[in-house]
Write a protein that holds these residues in place. Structure first.
Motif, PDB file in Angstrom:
ATOM      1  N   ARG A  24       0.843  -1.170   0.000  1.00 22.76           N
ATOM      2  CA  ARG A  24       0.000   0.000   0.000  1.00 22.76           C
ATOM      3  C   ARG A  24       0.885   1.228   0.000  1.00 22.76           C
ATOM      4  O   ARG A  24       1.956   1.222   0.572  1.00 22.76           O
ATOM      5  N   PHE A  82      -8.753   2.313  -1.148  1.00 20.57           N
ATOM      6  CA  PHE A  82      -9.125   1.415  -0.047  1.00 20.57           C
ATOM      7  C   PHE A  82     -10.274   0.487  -0.439  1.00 20.57           C
ATOM      8  O   PHE A  82     -10.303  -0.669  -0.054  1.00 20.57           O
ATOM      9  N   THR A 126      -1.352   9.628   3.040  1.00 21.69           N
ATOM     10  CA  THR A 126      -1.207  11.072   2.868  1.00 21.69           C
ATOM     11  C   THR A 126      -1.930  11.753   4.017  1.00 21.69           C
ATOM     12  O   THR A 126      -3.052  11.420   4.328  1.00 21.69           O
ATOM     13  N   LYS A 158     -17.912   9.985   5.034  1.00 25.72           N
ATOM     14  CA  LYS A 158     -17.580  11.303   4.481  1.00 25.72           C
ATOM     15  C   LYS A 158     -18.150  12.406   5.368  1.00 25.72           C
ATOM     16  O   LYS A 158     -17.464  13.370   5.715  1.00 25.72           O
ATOM     17  N   LYS A 209     -13.720  17.829  10.641  1.00 24.09           N
ATOM     18  CA  LYS A 209     -12.623  18.659  10.162  1.00 24.09           C
ATOM     19  C   LYS A 209     -13.006  20.126  10.048  1.00 24.09           C
ATOM     20  O   LYS A 209     -12.140  20.976   9.960  1.00 24.09           O
ATOM     21  N   ILE A 229     -16.236  15.374   7.420  1.00 23.26           N
ATOM     22  CA  ILE A 229     -16.472  16.810   7.227  1.00 23.26           C
ATOM     23  C   ILE A 229     -16.870  17.448   8.559  1.00 23.26           C
ATOM     24  O   ILE A 229     -16.369  18.511   8.925  1.00 23.26           O
ATOM     25  N   ASN A 248      -9.251   9.564   5.342  1.00 21.31           N
ATOM     26  CA  ASN A 248      -9.153  10.907   4.764  1.00 21.31           C
ATOM     27  C   ASN A 248      -8.037  10.952   3.728  1.00 21.31           C
ATOM     28  O   ASN A 248      -7.778  11.967   3.096  1.00 21.31           O
ATOM     29  N   ASP A 249      -7.398   9.833   3.537  1.00 25.81           N
ATOM     30  CA  ASP A 249      -6.268   9.681   2.629  1.00 25.81           C
ATOM     31  C   ASP A 249      -6.653  10.002   1.191  1.00 25.81           C
ATOM     32  O   ASP A 249      -7.836  10.027   0.835  1.00 25.81           O
ATOM     33  N   ARG A 250      -5.626  10.241   0.377  1.00 24.95           N
ATOM     34  CA  ARG A 250      -5.849  10.447  -1.056  1.00 24.95           C
ATOM     35  C   ARG A 250      -6.573   9.256  -1.671  1.00 24.95           C
ATOM     36  O   ARG A 250      -7.352   9.387  -2.607  1.00 24.95           O
ATOM     37  N   GLU A 251      -6.312   8.058  -1.127  1.00 21.95           N
ATOM     38  CA  GLU A 251      -6.947   6.841  -1.642  1.00 21.95           C
ATOM     39  C   GLU A 251      -8.112   6.410  -0.751  1.00 21.95           C
ATOM     40  O   GLU A 251      -8.503   5.248  -0.750  1.00 21.95           O
ATOM     41  N   GLU A 304      -7.981  16.313  -0.371  1.00 17.34           N
ATOM     42  CA  GLU A 304      -9.064  15.646  -1.097  1.00 17.34           C
ATOM     43  C   GLU A 304     -10.415  15.988  -0.492  1.00 17.34           C
ATOM     44  O   GLU A 304     -11.418  16.091  -1.193  1.00 17.34           O
ATOM     45  N   TRP A 337     -12.715   9.866  -0.311  1.00 10.53           N
ATOM     46  CA  TRP A 337     -12.935  10.902  -1.329  1.00 10.53           C
ATOM     47  C   TRP A 337     -12.758  10.351  -2.726  1.00 10.53           C
ATOM     48  O   TRP A 337     -13.119  10.987  -3.711  1.00 10.53           O
ATOM     49  N   ARG A 338     -12.193   9.171  -2.835  1.00 12.52           N
ATOM     50  CA  ARG A 338     -12.039   8.519  -4.135  1.00 12.52           C
ATOM     51  C   ARG A 338     -13.383   7.943  -4.605  1.00 12.52           C
ATOM     52  O   ARG A 338     -13.535   7.632  -5.783  1.00 12.52           O
ATOM     53  N   GLU A 388      -8.980   9.435  10.091  1.00 11.59           N
ATOM     54  CA  GLU A 388      -7.766  10.025   9.525  1.00 11.59           C
ATOM     55  C   GLU A 388      -7.233   9.137   8.401  1.00 11.59           C
ATOM     56  O   GLU A 388      -6.817   9.626   7.348  1.00 11.59           O
TER      57      GLU A 388
END
Ligand code: HEM
Ligand code: SF4
Ligand code: FES
Lengths: 161, 290
Positions: free
Chosen positions: A26, B222, A30, B282, B289, B286, B250-253, A35, B256-257, B247
Motif C-alpha cells: 500500500r 481502499f 497522505t 464522508k 474537520k 467533514i 481521509n487519505d488520497r486513496e 481531497e 474521497w475517491r 484520519e
C-alpha cells in the motif's frame, strides 16, 4: 482434457508464478485535507455554477431581445458594469477550477501509467492557467472602443483624439 | 455430445452446447467445448428427477479459465451439464470439476453464503456462486462465469485477495479502547448497536471492492469493503479509535475517491447499503474537520 501438472516429475516446466505471493504494497498514507476540500469544493462550486450559468444564459439568450441582441456592443455594455464584471469573473474561476478538478479526477481514474498521468495533468494545468489568465485579463482590460469606427455611446465623447 | 444422454428428450436449449450459442462475452483466440461425459449423470430420464420431480435442464457454463503453468492468457471454455431447479452456480462448477475437468479451480468453503469464499462474476455481475440459483439466470444462453475483477488472477476463478485484505487491515478492524482492561461487559444501548448494524454483516467476500470501477484502475483505493469495516467501528459507541480510522480514510486513496457509482451496493450479497455507509463516513469526516 489437458493435465496441468508435470506428472513425470521431470521438471520440464518452469512455474509461471514468480513468487507464491506477488508483493503488494500500500502506498504511503497522505496526511492532508486536500481531497476533502476538493470534494467539498466540487459540490459548493457546483451549486453556485448552477445559479451563475443559468443566470448568464438567461440574461444573454432569453431576457430582452433574446439571442439576437448578442453582439459586440451587448458585451461591451455588460462589461462596463462592475456587477457583470464580477459575475463573469467568478463564473470563469469557478467553472475553470471545477472543470480542472473534475478532469484531474478523470485522469486519475483512467491513466494507467504514472508518466501518462503526470503529463496529462501538466497539460491540464497549463490549459487551466492560460484560460484563467487570459479570461481575467479580458474581463478587466476589455476596451469597448477598440474599433475606431465604433458608434457606441461610451466611445463617442472620448474617442475624438 | 456424450453418448449416454438422450438427445431426443433434451430440452430445446443447450443443444450440443457448441460454438453456435457460445457468443456472449469477449471471446479471445481459443474456445473449447466440453460436454458432460455422463459417467455419473444423469441418473434419470430428462425432464424430471424420479426422486422428487425436480425439473432438470441442460445449462452451458462458459468459464474463464487460466492455468498459470500452461497458459499465457486466460481463455473461455464451455461446459454443458445437466442441472436441477434447486441447483446453484456453485453446484454447476462442482459438477464440472467432479465429472468433466478436475483441474477447474475455484474457492468455496461453506457453500451457504457465510464464509465469503466464492464471489465471482456471473453474467457480468458480482455474486456468490453459492447464493445464485441457476433457474434465476437466463439459461437459454451460456452462463458466463469469470473471476472477480481488479485483483490478480492466480488460477481459473481464484484471485489473489492480498490487496483486498491489505486495505482491510489498514483500517484496524478491531475494537480500540483506552485505559484499563474491562472488568465488566462494555454495555451498549440498543439504539447505539443499531447505528452500525448494517455494516456488521460483511463477510469479506470482495464482491463490492471488485465491482468498483475506481478500484479496477486504482488498486491503491481502499475500496468499499475496507470502508464498510471501518464504518462498523467508527460508529460503534464502545470504540475509541474513530479519529484514527477517519484520519486513515481521509487519505488520497480513501473515501474521497468514491464517486457514488453504487456498484458496490448492488453487488453486496449481504445487502449492505455500502454507498450510504461511505457517505456517512464522508459526513463524519467533514463534521470533524470543519
Ligand atoms: C451546472 C452546474 C454544475 C453542477 C451542479 C456540477 C456539479 C458537479 C459535482 C457535484 C461533481 C462531482 C461529481 C463526483 O464527485 O462524482 C462534478 C464533477 C465534474 N464537473 Fe461539474 N457541475 C456543474 C458544472 C460544471 C461545468 C460548467 C463544468 C465544466 C467546466 C463541469 C465539469 C465537471 C467535471 C469534468 C467533473 C468530473 C466528472 C466526474 O467526477 O465524473 N461541471 N460536477
Ligand atoms: S460489504 Fe458486502 S460485498 Fe463487500 S466484502 Fe462485505 S459482504 Fe462482500
Ligand atoms: S462458499 Fe461460503 S459464501 Fe459461498
Amino acid at each position: 482434457m489437458s493435465s496441468s501438472t508435470d506428472t513425470q516429475g521431470t521438471g520440464a516446466y518452469a512455474p509461471a508464478l514468480e513468487s507464491p505471493r506477488s508483493p503488494y504494497r500500500r502506498g504511503k498514507p497522505t496526511r492532508s485535507n486536500w481531497e476533502l476540500h476538493g470534494w467539498l469544493f466540487m459540490r459548493m462550486s457546483g451549486v453556485l455554477l448552477l445559479v451563475m450559468v443559468f443566470g448568464h444564459l438567461w440574461v444573454n439568450m432569453v431576457a430582452g431581445e433574446g439571442i439576437n441582441q448578442v453582439d459586440w456592443s451587448f458585451v461591451a455594455g455588460k462589461w462596463s458594469s462592475p456587477f457583470w464584471q464580477t459575475w463573469d469573473l467568478i463564473m470563469l474561476w469557478l467553472a475553470q477550477l471545477h472543470g480542472t478538478n473534475g478532469v484531474r479526477t478523470i485522469i486519475n481514474d483512467y491513466a494507467e501509467r504514472d508518466a501518462t498521468r503526470f503529463w496529462l495533468k501538466m497539460a491540464l494545468y497549463t490549459a487551466t492557467l492560460v484560460v484563467l489568465v487570459l479570461g481575467t485579463l479580458v474581463i478587466f482590460t476589455f476596451d469597448p472602443c477598440m474599433d475606431p469606427a465604433s458608434t457606441l455611446e461610451v466611445c463617442r465623447t472620448g474617442s475624438a483624439g | 455430445m456424450a453418448g449416454e444422454k438422450e438427445p431426443g428428450t433434451r430440452s430445446a436449449t443447450g443443444e450440443e452446447g457448441g460454438e453456435g450459442i457460445a457468443t456472449s462475452g469477449a471471446a479471445p483466440s481459443s474456445d473449447y467445448d466440453h460436454a458432460g461425459k455422463g459417467g455419473a449423470s444423469p441418473r434419470q430420464e430428462k425432464g424430471t428427477d424420479g426422486a422428487g420431480g425436480i425439473p432438470s435442464f441442460d445449462v452451458t457454463m462458459r468459464l474463464r479459465r487460466y492455468n498459470p503453468e500452461l497458459d499465457t492468457e486466460p481463455h473461455w471454455e464451455n461446459y454443458t451439464v445437466t442441472m436441477y431447479g434447486t441447483d446453484r452456480v456453485l453446484d454447476a462448477l462442482s459438477k464440472i470439476k467432479a465429472e468433466i475437468d478436475g483441474t477447474l479451480t475455484f474457492r468455496r468453503s461453506c457453500a451457504h453464503g457465510i464464509c465469503g469464499s466464492d464471489a465471482m462474476r456471473v453474467n457480468g455481475r458480482n455474486r456468490l456462486a453459492c447464493k445464485t440459483l441457476l433457474k434465476d439466470l437466463d439459461i437459454s444462453k451460456p452462463v458466463v462465469v469469470e473471476p472477480i475483477k481488479g485483483l490478480p488472477v492466480e488460477k481459473d476463478l481464484v484471485v489473489d485477495m492480498e490487496p483486498f485484505f491489505a486495505a482491510y487491515r489498514e483500517v484496524m478492524p478491531f475494537l480500540i479502547t483506552r485505559g484499563a482492561e474491562p472488568t465488566r461487559e462494555r454495555v451498549q444501548s440498543q439504539p447505539d448497536r443499531e447505528r452500525f448494524d448494517d455494516t456488521t454483516k460483511c463477510i469479506l467476500c470482495a464482491a463490492c471492492t471488485s465491482s468498483c470501477p475506481v478500484f479496477w484502475t486504482d488498486g491503491q483505493y481502499f475500496g468499499p469493503a475496507a470502508i464498510v469495516n471501518a464504518h462498523r467501528f467508527i460508529f460503534d459507541s464502545r470504540d475509541q479509535g474513530s479519529d484514527l480510522r477517519l484520519e486513515i480514510l481521509n487519505d488520497r486513496e480513501g473515501v474521497w475517491r468514491c464517486r457514488t457509482i453504487f456498484n458496490c451496493s448492488e453487488a453486496c450479497p449481504r445487502g449492505i447499503q455500502i454507498t450510504k455507509a461511505i457517505a456517512e463516513v464522508k459526513q463524519a469526516l467533514i463534521a470533524r474537520k470543519l
